[in-house]
Design a protein around this motif. Sequence first.
Motif, PDB file in Angstrom:
ATOM      1  N   SER A  14     -16.673  -6.449   2.395  1.00  0.00           N
ATOM      2  CA  SER A  14     -15.806  -5.391   2.935  1.00  0.00           C
ATOM      3  C   SER A  14     -15.537  -5.624   4.416  1.00  0.00           C
ATOM      4  CB  SER A  14     -16.456  -4.011   2.789  1.00  0.00           C
ATOM      5  OG  SER A  14     -16.849  -3.810   1.468  1.00  0.00           O
ATOM      6  N   SER A  24      -8.140  -1.531   6.102  1.00  0.00           N
ATOM      7  CA  SER A  24      -8.626  -2.048   4.828  1.00  0.00           C
ATOM      8  C   SER A  24      -8.460  -1.051   3.693  1.00  0.00           C
ATOM      9  CB  SER A  24     -10.091  -2.449   4.949  1.00  0.00           C
ATOM     10  OG  SER A  24     -10.857  -1.327   5.284  1.00  0.00           O
ATOM     11  N   SER A  25      -7.945   0.123   3.986  1.00  0.00           N
ATOM     12  CA  SER A  25      -7.681   1.071   2.912  1.00  0.00           C
ATOM     13  C   SER A  25      -6.629   2.057   3.387  1.00  0.00           C
ATOM     14  CB  SER A  25      -8.957   1.831   2.547  1.00  0.00           C
ATOM     15  OG  SER A  25      -9.271   2.744   3.575  1.00  0.00           O
ATOM     16  N   ASP A 317       1.293   6.320   0.921  1.00  0.00           N
ATOM     17  CA  ASP A 317       0.538   5.941   2.122  1.00  0.00           C
ATOM     18  C   ASP A 317       1.431   5.936   3.355  1.00  0.00           C
ATOM     19  OD1 ASP A 317       1.692   3.647   0.701  1.00  0.00           O
ATOM     20  OD2 ASP A 317       0.859   2.440   2.338  1.00  0.00           O
ATOM     21  N   TYR A 347       1.199  -2.670   5.459  1.00  0.00           N
ATOM     22  CA  TYR A 347       0.017  -2.522   4.595  1.00  0.00           C
ATOM     23  C   TYR A 347       0.276  -1.422   3.570  1.00  0.00           C
ATOM     24  CZ  TYR A 347      -2.088  -5.357   8.188  1.00  0.00           C
ATOM     25  OH  TYR A 347      -2.347  -6.373   9.064  1.00  0.00           O
ATOM     26  N   TYR A 349      -0.528   0.652   0.317  1.00  0.00           N
ATOM     27  CA  TYR A 349      -1.646   1.021  -0.553  1.00  0.00           C
ATOM     28  C   TYR A 349      -1.164   1.843  -1.730  1.00  0.00           C
ATOM     29  CZ  TYR A 349      -4.416  -0.725   3.202  1.00  0.00           C
ATOM     30  OH  TYR A 349      -4.946  -1.564   4.141  1.00  0.00           O
ATOM     31  N   ASP A 350      -1.806   1.570  -2.868  1.00  0.00           N
ATOM     32  CA  ASP A 350      -1.603   2.371  -4.053  1.00  0.00           C
ATOM     33  C   ASP A 350      -2.968   3.019  -4.255  1.00  0.00           C
ATOM     34  OD1 ASP A 350      -0.888   3.406  -6.431  1.00  0.00           O
ATOM     35  OD2 ASP A 350      -0.380   1.500  -7.403  1.00  0.00           O
ATOM     36  N   GLY A 351      -3.147   4.250  -3.806  1.00  0.00           N
ATOM     37  CA  GLY A 351      -4.496   4.808  -3.702  1.00  0.00           C
ATOM     38  C   GLY A 351      -5.245   4.007  -2.656  1.00  0.00           C
ATOM     39  N   GLU A 352      -6.412   3.474  -2.995  1.00  0.00           N
ATOM     40  CA  GLU A 352      -7.161   2.666  -2.036  1.00  0.00           C
ATOM     41  C   GLU A 352      -6.909   1.171  -2.233  1.00  0.00           C
ATOM     42  OE1 GLU A 352      -8.997   3.845   0.747  1.00  0.00           O
ATOM     43  OE2 GLU A 352      -7.760   5.505   0.064  1.00  0.00           O
ATOM     44  N   GLU A 353      -6.111   0.843  -3.244  1.00  0.00           N
ATOM     45  CA  GLU A 353      -5.872  -0.571  -3.529  1.00  0.00           C
ATOM     46  C   GLU A 353      -4.687  -1.089  -2.717  1.00  0.00           C
ATOM     47  OE1 GLU A 353      -4.363  -3.425  -7.183  1.00  0.00           O
ATOM     48  OE2 GLU A 353      -4.472  -1.253  -7.483  1.00  0.00           O
ATOM     49  N   GLN A 354      -4.888  -2.220  -2.033  1.00  0.00           N
ATOM     50  CA  GLN A 354      -3.772  -2.804  -1.287  1.00  0.00           C
ATOM     51  C   GLN A 354      -2.888  -3.609  -2.227  1.00  0.00           C
ATOM     52  OE1 GLN A 354      -4.783  -4.949   2.293  1.00  0.00           O
ATOM     53  NE2 GLN A 354      -2.650  -5.426   2.736  1.00  0.00           N
ATOM     54  N   VAL A 355      -1.604  -3.313  -2.181  1.00  0.00           N
ATOM     55  CA  VAL A 355      -0.631  -4.022  -3.028  1.00  0.00           C
ATOM     56  C   VAL A 355       0.405  -4.684  -2.116  1.00  0.00           C
ATOM     57  CG1 VAL A 355      -1.008  -2.564  -5.072  1.00  0.00           C
ATOM     58  CG2 VAL A 355       0.663  -1.851  -3.367  1.00  0.00           C
TER      59      VAL A 355
END
Length: 387
Positions: A14, A24-25, A317, A347, A349-355
Motif C-alpha cells: 500500500s 491512492s484511493s 469521485d 485519478y 476511482y470507482d469506489g476505492e478502486e482506481q480505474v
Amino acid sequence: MKKISELVLFLFASFLIASCSSVSSGGDEDAKNQKIAEENGFYLVAAQAETAPVASADDAADDIAIWYNSQKPEASTIIAADKQRGLVVYNLDGEELYNYPVGNINNVDVHSRFGFQGDSVSLVGASNRSENTVNLWKVNAADGSLEALELSKPLNPKTKEVYGFTFYKSITAPRPEYENRFYAITVGTDGKLEQWELSDDKGKIKTRLGRVVQFDSQCEGLVADDETGNLFVAEEAVGIWKMPATPASGDKKELIGDLSKGKLAADIEGLALYQGAGIKGYLIASSQGNNSFAVFTLGSKNKYLGSFMIMAGGGIDGTSETDGIAAMNLGLGSDFPDGVFIAQDGYNYDGEEQVNQNFKLVNWKDIAGQFEPWLLIDNSFVGERNR
Ligand code: CA
Ligand code: CA
Ligand code: CA
Ligand code: CA
Ligand code: CA
Ligand code: CA
C-alpha cells in the motif's frame, strides 16, 4: 506469524502504491483536495456525471471539446483525446458513442462555423503526436459521428512535438483583409506556436502558415476568443499569456495569470472559455499543481475571481491533476440546462478502486452559485463557434 507477515506485506504494498501516485484511493483524493481548498479558500463543487473510463491505462485521457448540437442540444457531444489511442466521442451521460484510433491525439477543439463546400460545418481538429501532425474531421450533425477530412497536403508543424491546439475565427479582425479567416493554432513542447490559416480547396482543406511565436518554455493549453479576438496561451511553468489572435499582431503578448503570485500552481494546463453576452464571460484555467480551476474575467482586465475544485459527491469521485477542460454556456437539455464545465481527472476511482482516467461533468450553475458574488449564468448568448 503468517498473518502478521501478510499484514506487513500488505502495508508495504500500500505504501509503494501510495508513493507512486499522489493519491491512492477516492477517499485520499478527497482528503487531499479538502486540505488544499481550506488552505487557499477555494470554492467546492461536485460532478453531476462522469464519462466512461478511456481505453488506455496510465496517463491517457487529456483534452476535451464540446460539440454544441444546435438542433438538439441534449444530443451535444464530448469529443475527447485518449493520448495513447485517438479520439473518443461521448454523449452527455458519459457513454462512449464512437472512437477513432488514429494515434496519440493530445489536444482537441471543435468550431461550428468553418466554411466548407458552400456550407458551415462543425470542424474538429486535434494535434497528433504520433505523426507530428494535425487531424481534421467534420461532425455529422445527424448522429454526432466524425468524418475524417482530407488535407491538400499534411499539416506538419515545424515544432518537434505538436502538443496544444485551438481553432480561431477572426470575426473582429482589426483590418478588413484579416476578417472572417479561419485558423488552426498549434503549440509544441518546445514552446513554438504556429498559426495556420485553413480554407476549402475543392473539398480538401488547404493550410497556410501565418505566424510563428516562440515561447521560452513548454506550452500546451490554448484557447481563442472569436468575440474579443484574443488568444490565451498557457506556458505551463510560467502562467497565462494573452495575445491578439490575428497573425498580423506578431508576438505582442501580456502575462495575465502569473504563477509567481496568486493561487495558481504549476503546471497550468487546459484553458477554456465560458461565454456570455457583452464579453461578460470567463477564462478558466486548470491549475494542475493544486487540483483547482482558476476563473478570470474575459474583459480587458482579466481579473482573477477565485478558484474552484471538484470534490467527491453523489457516487462520483473528485478531480485531481487535471489536464484538459472545456465549458459551455448554452443549455444542453434537461441534464445541463445552465451549461456545463468538463474536466479531465488524473485519478479516476470507482469506489476505492482506481480505474482508467476519465472526464467529469459539472453543472455550470453549481459552480456559478458557489462564487461570492455569483458568476454569470448566460444560457442564451451564442458565440460564433456554437452557431
Ligand atoms: Ca496527465
Ligand atoms: Ca480543447
Ligand atoms: Ca502538459
Ligand atoms: Ca478523481
Ligand atoms: Ca495535456
Ligand atoms: Ca469515477
